[in-house]
Write a protein that holds these residues in place. Sequence first.
Motif, PDB file in Angstrom:
ATOM      1  N   TRP A  61      -8.426 -14.606 -25.282  1.00 32.61           N
ATOM      2  CA  TRP A  61      -7.296 -13.973 -24.624  1.00 32.61           C
ATOM      3  C   TRP A  61      -6.021 -14.619 -25.150  1.00 32.61           C
ATOM      4  O   TRP A  61      -5.090 -14.916 -24.420  1.00 32.61           O
ATOM      5  N   PHE A  62      -6.028 -14.857 -26.439  1.00 31.72           N
ATOM      6  CA  PHE A  62      -4.896 -15.421 -27.151  1.00 31.72           C
ATOM      7  C   PHE A  62      -4.986 -14.919 -28.579  1.00 31.72           C
ATOM      8  O   PHE A  62      -6.028 -14.442 -29.015  1.00 31.72           O
ATOM      9  N   GLU A  92     -14.078 -15.327 -21.215  1.00 34.26           N
ATOM     10  CA  GLU A  92     -12.718 -14.998 -21.642  1.00 34.26           C
ATOM     11  C   GLU A  92     -11.927 -16.301 -21.709  1.00 34.26           C
ATOM     12  O   GLU A  92     -11.799 -17.006 -20.702  1.00 34.26           O
ATOM     13  N   THR A  94      -8.572 -18.638 -22.500  1.00 33.44           N
ATOM     14  CA  THR A  94      -7.120 -18.722 -22.620  1.00 33.44           C
ATOM     15  C   THR A  94      -6.747 -20.130 -23.074  1.00 33.44           C
ATOM     16  O   THR A  94      -7.462 -21.093 -22.792  1.00 33.44           O
ATOM     17  N   ARG A 102       1.881 -17.703 -22.206  1.00 35.45           N
ATOM     18  CA  ARG A 102       0.504 -17.226 -22.423  1.00 35.45           C
ATOM     19  C   ARG A 102       0.459 -15.941 -23.249  1.00 35.45           C
ATOM     20  O   ARG A 102      -0.572 -15.608 -23.801  1.00 35.45           O
ATOM     21  N   ASP A 103       1.574 -15.213 -23.345  1.00 35.51           N
ATOM     22  CA  ASP A 103       1.590 -13.944 -24.067  1.00 35.51           C
ATOM     23  C   ASP A 103       1.938 -14.094 -25.545  1.00 35.51           C
ATOM     24  O   ASP A 103       1.717 -13.165 -26.327  1.00 35.51           O
ATOM     25  N   ARG A 118     -12.890 -17.837 -18.177  1.00 37.59           N
ATOM     26  CA  ARG A 118     -13.211 -16.904 -17.093  1.00 37.59           C
ATOM     27  C   ARG A 118     -14.610 -16.352 -17.317  1.00 37.59           C
ATOM     28  O   ARG A 118     -14.907 -15.816 -18.384  1.00 37.59           O
TER      29      ARG A 118
END
Length: 167
Positions: A61-62, A92, A94, A102-103, A118
């Motif tokens: 997720w990155f 998942e 991060t 984080r985005d 996650r």
Amino acid sequence: MGWFLVVTPLHQAAENGGLEWAAGAESSFGLPEEPPPVRQLPTVEQVLSAFREAGCHGTPWFQVTGHEPVVDLPGCPNPARCASTGGLDLGEVTLGVDGATRDEPVALNQAVTDIGFRKPSGLAVLSASVALASRAGPLLLFDDSGTCAFVVSPGDDPTNLAKHWPW
């Protein structure tokens, strides 16, 4: 609600009051009497290298600048059977990167302050943490309920850790 584990370098947690919090958790393992010395945070490259060394896979997720996510963190080879066969799925993943939201895409040389998983396999997180501790020093792991705190240090015996592993 999803199950979530967080890993952070122990010295980073100590600087932010995390040792006191961890000592008050319902269940804890491996907490030191004194905070460890401050050291450099692991880089994105070191974290991903540790995951690959441990044989782990997951869903990033990155995004790493200039790299395809599949190159940086392999996807699950058999999602239907992975968990039931003891697979090393990190779920998942991060990355908390120093100086980035984080985005934002991250660079391989950026420092990682924390890692989130996650819906991971507990065995995968233990394997990845043992591999990462050799690069990053002692690590504090905790779950989203805040009831368990666990420390993995360089040189720890994975078999011994597994006997105490709460996840």
